[in-house]
Enzyme design. Structure first.
Site, short mmCIF file in Angstrom:
data_model
loop_
_atom_site.label_atom_id
_atom_site.label_comp_id
_atom_site.label_asym_id
_atom_site.label_seq_id
_atom_site.Cartn_x
_atom_site.Cartn_y
_atom_site.Cartn_z
N LEU A 20 0.83 -1.22 0.00
CA LEU A 20 0.00 0.00 0.00
C LEU A 20 0.86 1.26 0.00
CD1 LEU A 20 -3.01 -0.97 2.31
CD2 LEU A 20 -2.58 -1.48 -0.10
N ASP A 39 10.90 3.16 5.72
CA ASP A 39 10.63 1.72 5.88
C ASP A 39 11.90 1.12 6.47
OD1 ASP A 39 9.86 -1.10 5.37
OD2 ASP A 39 8.34 -0.22 4.07
N SER A 80 1.91 -7.07 8.80
CA SER A 80 0.61 -6.80 8.18
C SER A 80 -0.32 -8.00 8.06
CB SER A 80 0.83 -6.18 6.80
OG SER A 80 1.51 -7.10 5.97
N TYR A 141 -2.58 -10.26 15.46
CA TYR A 141 -2.51 -9.09 14.57
C TYR A 141 -3.68 -8.14 14.84
CZ TYR A 141 -3.10 -6.58 10.11
OH TYR A 141 -3.28 -5.62 9.15
N ARG A 179 -15.58 -13.28 -0.10
CA ARG A 179 -15.45 -12.38 1.06
C ARG A 179 -15.06 -10.98 0.60
NH1 ARG A 179 -10.78 -10.83 3.78
NH2 ARG A 179 -11.14 -9.95 5.88
P1 NAI Z 1 3.07 -4.69 3.68
O1 NAI Z 1 3.46 -5.82 4.55
O2 NAI Z 1 3.18 -4.85 2.21
O3 NAI Z 1 3.86 -3.37 4.11
C1 NAI Z 1 4.21 -3.10 5.44
C2 NAI Z 1 5.57 -2.43 5.42
O4 NAI Z 1 5.94 -2.20 6.80
C3 NAI Z 1 6.67 -3.29 4.78
O5 NAI Z 1 7.28 -2.61 3.72
C4 NAI Z 1 7.61 -3.58 5.92
O6 NAI Z 1 8.99 -3.59 5.52
C5 NAI Z 1 7.33 -2.44 6.89
N1 NAI Z 1 7.71 -2.79 8.26
C6 NAI Z 1 7.49 -3.97 8.90
N2 NAI Z 1 8.05 -3.94 10.11
C7 NAI Z 1 8.64 -2.73 10.25
C8 NAI Z 1 9.42 -2.11 11.26
N3 NAI Z 1 9.71 -2.76 12.41
N4 NAI Z 1 9.89 -0.87 11.04
C9 NAI Z 1 9.62 -0.22 9.88
N5 NAI Z 1 8.89 -0.74 8.87
C10 NAI Z 1 8.42 -2.00 9.06
O7 NAI Z 1 1.56 -4.32 4.10
P2 NAI Z 1 0.48 -3.52 3.25
O8 NAI Z 1 -0.45 -4.48 2.64
O9 NAI Z 1 1.13 -2.51 2.42
O10 NAI Z 1 -0.33 -2.80 4.44
C11 NAI Z 1 0.08 -1.54 4.94
C12 NAI Z 1 -0.58 -1.32 6.30
O11 NAI Z 1 -1.99 -1.39 6.16
C13 NAI Z 1 -0.19 -2.37 7.33
O12 NAI Z 1 -0.04 -1.74 8.59
C14 NAI Z 1 -1.37 -3.32 7.36
O13 NAI Z 1 -1.50 -3.93 8.63
C15 NAI Z 1 -2.51 -2.36 7.05
N6 NAI Z 1 -3.63 -3.02 6.39
C16 NAI Z 1 -3.49 -3.48 5.10
C17 NAI Z 1 -4.56 -4.06 4.45
C18 NAI Z 1 -4.46 -4.50 3.03
O14 NAI Z 1 -5.50 -4.90 2.46
N7 NAI Z 1 -3.29 -4.46 2.38
C19 NAI Z 1 -5.84 -4.27 5.15
C20 NAI Z 1 -5.86 -3.78 6.51
C21 NAI Z 1 -4.80 -3.16 7.08
C1 15L Z 2 -5.32 -7.04 6.59
O1 15L Z 2 -5.31 -6.45 7.65
C2 15L Z 2 -4.06 -7.45 5.90
O2 15L Z 2 -3.03 -6.51 6.08
C3 15L Z 2 -4.23 -7.72 4.42
O3 15L Z 2 -3.10 -8.47 3.98
C4 15L Z 2 -5.51 -8.45 4.07
O4 15L Z 2 -5.43 -9.77 4.43
C5 15L Z 2 -6.71 -7.78 4.73
O5 15L Z 2 -6.52 -7.47 6.09
C6 15L Z 2 -8.02 -8.58 4.63
O6 15L Z 2 -8.67 -8.79 5.64
O7 15L Z 2 -8.39 -8.95 3.51
#
Ligand code: NAI
Ligand code: 15L
Length: 276
Positions: A20, A39, A80, A141, A179
């Site tokens: 994201l 990051d 994540s 999580y 879903r």
């Molecule tokens: P992602 O896993 O692709 O990106 C997360 C980033 O956080 C990674 O680049 C990783 O290197 C970095 N990271 C992890 N640990 C770290 C640390 N200790 N210090 C600094 N950086 C760190 O996840 P994505 O899909 O991009 O999601 C972004 C955020 O949105 C996350 O917090 C996730 O929980 C939240 N989220 C995402 C959803 C989705 O559909 N992609 C749904 C709900 C929430």
């Molecule tokens: C999240 O919170 C995760 O970061 C993402 O990888 C998806 O699994 C999403 O929820 C989901 O519920 O589809």
């Protein structure tokens, strides 16, 4: 999409190298006068640029340096998915305390926190679920995101830092399965939502689901709509156009198919000891 400048001089994007983070970099860079992308060092190396600052969120002193001069944060960085507690503790709990403490010490005014639908992942699928209802997290999580929402509330009440906690659904190019027809947040709506969170005059402490205008949404409730109105978010996309393509793609029978958190209900426990 409007590219009116954001009302913040310096904007920080954490998790900038993640899925994201890469989606949000272009719209944020277009709207912000000074965007800093951060990051973990190894991850950031894949998206290099003069605007990057590597930082491990678990390192309090490094986070404090990262937030110097930062007015607002889009906080995506962290663990994540569902997994064992130890890495979630470091990235999502210790990391979030470090972020809010650094914000307090540096005078940062607003944080847009990527929370998750997994804060309420143990509600039944199909049940309208509202940000005002009791949380029902579906794993470590989800609990870590619930902790983040509590922390954001406390830093607003005690120190006046504004936060929007976005319970993001499934932010993918297309809904992956049945879903996803309920949980999908299109990338364009994600950008609209985050920009709205940054532009709204006063967000106080707001919790809102991050989802598109899906016909089958479980989160289209009065309290959630009121939160969106406060933010000025108007979703434009509806997953229904993908229905024929993914309706037959079902998660395995049991909690994964029955509860809102979907596949995360099939992950864990992480200890060898069997559940009673
Ligand atoms: P992602 O896993 O692709 O990106 C997360 C980033 O956080 C990674 O680049 C990783 O290197 C970095 N990271 C992890 N640990 C770290 C640390 N200790 N210090 C600094 N950086 C760190 O996840 P994505 O899909 O991009 O999601 C972004 C955020 O949105 C996350 O917090 C996730 O929980 C939240 N989220 C995402 C959803 C989705 O559909 N992609 C749904 C709900 C929430
Ligand atoms: C999240 O919170 C995760 O970061 C993402 O990888 C998806 O699994 C999403 O929820 C989901 O519920 O589809």
């Amino acid at each position: 999409m409007t590219t009116t400048p954001l009302p913040w001089a310096r904007l920080l994007l954490t998790g900038a190298a993640g899925t994201l983070g890469r989606v949000l970099t272009p719209p944020l860079a277009a709207a912000a006068s000074d965007l800093v992308r951060s990051d973990l060092p190894a991850a950031l190396a894949a998206v290099p640029g003069p605007d990057t600052m590597p930082c491990d969120l678990a390192d309090a002193a490094a986070v404090r340096r990262l937030l110097q001069g930062v007015d607002a944060v889009v906080h995506l960085g962290g663990f994540s998915v569902e997994g064992p507690f130890a890495p979630i503790l470091q990235a999502n709990i210790v990391g979030l305390v470090n972020l809010y403490e650094a914000a307090r010490l540096n005078g940062t005014r607003r944080i847009v926190f990527a929370s998750s639908n997994h804060v309420t992942g143990c509600y039944e699928q199909g049940r309208d679920t509202d940000p005002g209802e009791p949380p029902r997290p579906d794993g470590f999580y989800g609990v870590s995101k619930l902790f983040g929402e509590g922390l954001a509330s406390m830093y607003h009440d005690r120190y006046g830092i504004q936060s929007v906690c976005l319970r993001i659904g499934t932010a993918t190019v297309e809904p992956p399965d049945r879903r996803g027809l309920s949980t999908w947040l299109s990338h364009a709506d994600l950008a609209r939502l985050v920009l709205a969170c940054l532009r709204a005059p006063d967000v106080g402490f707001t919790v809102a689901y991050g989802v598109s205008a899906n016909t089958r949404s479980w989160w289209n409730t009065p309290v959630n709509r009121a939160a969106w109105a406060r933010l000025g978010y108007q979703p434009q996309d509806d997953s229904e156009r993908f229905a024929a393509q993914v309706e037959q793609l079902l998660l395995p029978e049991g909690p994964q198919r029955r509860l809102q958190g979907g596949s995360f209900l099939g992950i864990g426990p992480f200890d060898d000891t069997p559940s009673p």
